[in-house]
Scaffold this motif. Structure first.
Motif, PDB file in Angstrom:
ATOM      1  N   THR A  22      29.127 -29.071  61.055  1.00  0.00           N
ATOM      2  CA  THR A  22      30.184 -28.534  61.514  1.00  0.00           C
ATOM      3  C   THR A  22      29.853 -28.127  62.824  1.00  0.00           C
ATOM      4  O   THR A  22      30.565 -28.195  63.944  1.00  0.00           O
ATOM      5  CB  THR A  22      30.526 -26.888  60.785  1.00  0.00           C
ATOM      6  N   LEU A  75      35.250 -31.232  62.491  1.00  0.00           N
ATOM      7  CA  LEU A  75      34.908 -30.580  61.139  1.00  0.00           C
ATOM      8  C   LEU A  75      34.974 -29.109  61.307  1.00  0.00           C
ATOM      9  O   LEU A  75      34.669 -28.421  62.294  1.00  0.00           O
ATOM     10  CB  LEU A  75      33.405 -30.999  60.722  1.00  0.00           C
ATOM     11  N   VAL A  79      34.144 -29.340  56.314  1.00  0.00           N
ATOM     12  CA  VAL A  79      35.217 -30.195  56.038  1.00  0.00           C
ATOM     13  C   VAL A  79      36.213 -30.871  57.174  1.00  0.00           C
ATOM     14  O   VAL A  79      35.942 -30.481  58.358  1.00  0.00           O
ATOM     15  CB  VAL A  79      36.340 -29.471  55.299  1.00  0.00           C
ATOM     16  N   ILE A 114      27.094 -34.180  52.677  1.00  0.00           N
ATOM     17  CA  ILE A 114      28.252 -33.231  52.648  1.00  0.00           C
ATOM     18  C   ILE A 114      28.190 -32.194  52.002  1.00  0.00           C
ATOM     19  O   ILE A 114      27.310 -31.777  51.253  1.00  0.00           O
ATOM     20  CB  ILE A 114      29.451 -34.219  52.130  1.00  0.00           C
ATOM     21  N   VAL A 118      33.257 -29.765  48.503  1.00  0.00           N
ATOM     22  CA  VAL A 118      34.273 -30.563  49.050  1.00  0.00           C
ATOM     23  C   VAL A 118      34.893 -31.367  47.774  1.00  0.00           C
ATOM     24  O   VAL A 118      34.424 -31.508  46.722  1.00  0.00           O
ATOM     25  CB  VAL A 118      33.677 -31.673  49.994  1.00  0.00           C
ATOM     26  N   THR A 119      36.410 -31.312  48.053  1.00  0.00           N
ATOM     27  CA  THR A 119      36.910 -32.223  46.886  1.00  0.00           C
ATOM     28  C   THR A 119      36.709 -33.815  47.065  1.00  0.00           C
ATOM     29  O   THR A 119      36.014 -34.288  47.957  1.00  0.00           O
ATOM     30  CB  THR A 119      38.486 -32.040  47.459  1.00  0.00           C
ATOM     31  N   GLU A 122      38.098 -35.206  50.283  1.00  0.00           N
ATOM     32  CA  GLU A 122      37.095 -35.166  51.457  1.00  0.00           C
ATOM     33  C   GLU A 122      36.126 -35.991  51.247  1.00  0.00           C
ATOM     34  O   GLU A 122      35.865 -36.490  52.259  1.00  0.00           O
ATOM     35  CB  GLU A 122      36.879 -33.467  51.553  1.00  0.00           C
ATOM     36  N   LYS A 123      35.649 -36.210  50.140  1.00  0.00           N
ATOM     37  CA  LYS A 123      34.296 -37.028  49.847  1.00  0.00           C
ATOM     38  C   LYS A 123      34.767 -38.333  50.298  1.00  0.00           C
ATOM     39  O   LYS A 123      34.338 -39.229  51.123  1.00  0.00           O
ATOM     40  CB  LYS A 123      34.221 -37.387  48.399  1.00  0.00           C
ATOM     41  N   GLU A 142      24.955 -34.264  48.666  1.00  0.00           N
ATOM     42  CA  GLU A 142      25.163 -32.929  48.841  1.00  0.00           C
ATOM     43  C   GLU A 142      24.295 -32.107  49.755  1.00  0.00           C
ATOM     44  O   GLU A 142      23.128 -32.383  49.474  1.00  0.00           O
ATOM     45  CB  GLU A 142      25.370 -32.349  47.449  1.00  0.00           C
ATOM     46  N   THR A 170      29.247 -23.740  56.662  1.00  0.00           N
ATOM     47  CA  THR A 170      28.873 -23.406  55.406  1.00  0.00           C
ATOM     48  C   THR A 170      27.501 -23.020  54.952  1.00  0.00           C
ATOM     49  O   THR A 170      26.781 -23.466  55.653  1.00  0.00           O
ATOM     50  CB  THR A 170      29.305 -24.523  54.315  1.00  0.00           C
ATOM     51  N   SER A 186      28.555 -22.394  47.309  1.00  0.00           N
ATOM     52  CA  SER A 186      28.926 -22.820  48.476  1.00  0.00           C
ATOM     53  C   SER A 186      29.883 -21.931  49.141  1.00  0.00           C
ATOM     54  O   SER A 186      30.989 -21.487  48.692  1.00  0.00           O
ATOM     55  CB  SER A 186      29.566 -24.118  48.402  1.00  0.00           C
ATOM     56  N   ARG A 188      32.163 -20.644  52.909  1.00  0.00           N
ATOM     57  CA  ARG A 188      32.276 -20.862  54.106  1.00  0.00           C
ATOM     58  C   ARG A 188      32.225 -19.775  55.012  1.00  0.00           C
ATOM     59  O   ARG A 188      33.099 -19.305  55.974  1.00  0.00           O
ATOM     60  CB  ARG A 188      33.767 -21.298  54.211  1.00  0.00           C
TER      61      ARG A 188
END
Length: 353
Positions: A22, A75, A79, A114, A118-119, A122-123, A142, A170, A186, A188
Motif C-alpha cells: 500500500t 492500493l 487492496v 498479497i 483478500v477476496t 481481488e486475487k 500471501e 495492513t 489480517s 486494516r
C-alpha cells in the motif's frame, strides 16, 4: 511431460519477487537482491486518467499538483482500488527491473505478495495485472508467508513460528507449522492508520492541520510504542485551523506515543488474540523461538519491547524488515516445487499475450 521450450525459458528466465504494498512497492530479482524500492504512488491526469509519473517522482507531487493532475495510491488497505492504474504501476516496475539487466531476458516469472484477507476477485485483479504487465507466469503468495520465508523462519518444519508483518495498509499476524498457516489475523490497521492518528492528534490538541507526509516524517523521526531511554522532540509544520495561517509546533515523542496509541493497541490486541487461538504445543515452540516482526511498521521504536511486555515472550525484528515480503517472494521462485503449497489460488502459469 518434458517440454524443451519451457526448460530453456526456465534456464534463462528472469525471476522477480514483488511486494505490492500500500505504501511502497519493492522488487527483488534473483541473484541481484532488491533492485527497486519506491512509493506506491501514481500521478494521473484527472480528465483522461492517464498516468504521468509513477513511484518516487509521483510521491514528490503529493499535495503540490495543479488542478488537472492528482497523485493517488492505487492500493488502499492492501487492496487494489484502481485496477488500470495498478496495472500501469506494475508494468512500470517490471519494465524498470528488466532494464537493469545487462542481458535481455524473455518475459519474467513473477511472484506477487498479497494480503491474506483478500477476496478471489481481488486475487484475480492482481494476477491479471501481473500478466498484463508482461509476466510470462504469475504466482500469488500471501504476505505473511512471504515475510516469514524472507525473514528465514522455519515455516516448513513441524515446530511453530510466528510472524507479525506491519505494512502501510495492513497488519498480518500468522502462526506457521508444517509449511502452512495454522492461525492468522489480517487487520486494516498499520502505518497509514498511525499517520492518521497523528493528523487527528495535531488537529485536536493544537488546532493544526498537517499533511500525510508531515505525519509520516514525525512518525519515522520520533515515533515509538514504548518509553524511550531519552525522549525527543520534533517540529510539526502545518496550517492553523483557527486563523488559517502557517504555524509550527514542537511535539515530543511522549505526545506522539499517545497520538499513535490507538493503532498500536489494536495491533498488540490482535497479536494476543492470535496467540489465544494457537494450539498449546505451538505456543510452547513460540516461547522458545519468539515472535518475529517484519514490514516497515516493525521499525517503530520500542514496538518489540511493547509486545514483549504484553505477551511475555521474546519478540525480535527481522533483519532488513522492510524487504522481507519481496525477498520471500523471490526465494519461492528459486525452489518453486518446495513452496508450491504456500502459493495461493490462481497461480497456474499463463502463457497467453
Amino acid at each position: 511431460m518434458f517440454r524443451p521450450l519451457d526448460w530453456l525459458l526456465g534456464l534463462f528466465s528472469l525471476d522477480i519477487g514483488i511486494d505490492l504494498g500500500t505504501a511502497n512497492t519493492l522488487v527483488y530479482i534473483r541473484d541481484r537482491g532488491i533492485v527497486i524500492n519506491e512509493p506506491s504512488w501514481v500521478a494521473i491526469n484527472r480528465r483522461t486518467r492517464q498516468p504521468l509519473a509513477i513511484g518516487a517522482e509521483a510521491r514528490e507531487m503529493v499535495g503540490r499538483t495543479p488542478a488537472d493532475i492528482v497523485a493517488i495510491r492505487p492500493l488502499r488497505d492492501g487492496v487494489i482500488s484502481e485496477f488500470e492504474i495498478t496495472e500501469a504501476m506494475l508494468d512500470y516496475f517490471i519494465k524498470k527491473a528488466h532494464e537493469q539487466m545487462i542481458v535481455p531476458f524473455p518475459r519474467p516469472r513473477v511472484v506477487v505478495g498479497i494480503p491474506s484477507g483478500v477476496t478471489e476477485v481481488e486475487k484475480r485483479a492482481v494476477y491479471d495485472a501481473a500478466i498484463s504487465a508482461g509476466a510470462r507466469e504469475a504466482h500469488l503468495i500471501e504476505e505473511p508467508t512471504a515475510a516469514a520465508i524472507g525473514a528465514g523462519l522455519p515455516v516448513n518444519e513441524p515446530r511453530g513460528s510466528m510472524i507479525v508483518d506491519i505494512g502501510g495498509g495492513t497488519t498480518e499476524v500468522a502462526v506457521f507449522a508444517m509449511g502452512g498457516i495454522v492461525v492468522s489475523r489480517s487487520i486494516r490497521v498499520a502505518g497509514d492508520e498511525m499517520d492518521e492518528d497523528i493528523i487527528q492528534y495535531a488537529r485536536n490538541k493544537y488546532n493544526l492541520l498537517i499533511g500525510e507526509r508531515m505525519a509520516e516524517r514525525v512518525k519515522i523521526g520520533i515515533g515509538s510504542a514504548f518509553p524511550l531511554p531519552e525522549e525527543r522532540t520534533m517540529t510539526l509544520r502545518g496550517r492553523n485551523l483557527i486563523n488559517g495561517l502557517p504555524q509550527s509546533v514542537e511535539i515530543s515523542s511522549i505526545e506522539l506515543r499517545e497520538a499513535m496509541s490507538p493503532s498500536i493497541n489494536i495491533i498488540v490486541d490482535t497479536v494476543r488474540d492470535c496467540l489465544d487461538d494457537t494450539p498449546p504445543e505451538l505456543v510452547a515452540d513460540l516461547m522458545e523461538v519468539g515472535i518475529c516482526l517484519a514490514g516497515g511498521g516493525a521499525q517503530i521504536r520500542g514496538l518489540a519491547d511493547r509486545l514483549e511486555d504484553m505477551v511475555k515472550m521474546r519478540v525480535w525484528v527481522a533483519e532488513d524488515a522492510m524487504t522481507c515480503v519481496a525477498r520471500g517472494a523471490g526465494r519461492v521462485l528459486e525452489n518453486i516445487d518446495l513452496w508450491q503449497r504456500s502459493l495461493t489460488g490462481l497461480h497456474r502459469g499463463s502463457t497467453h499475450h
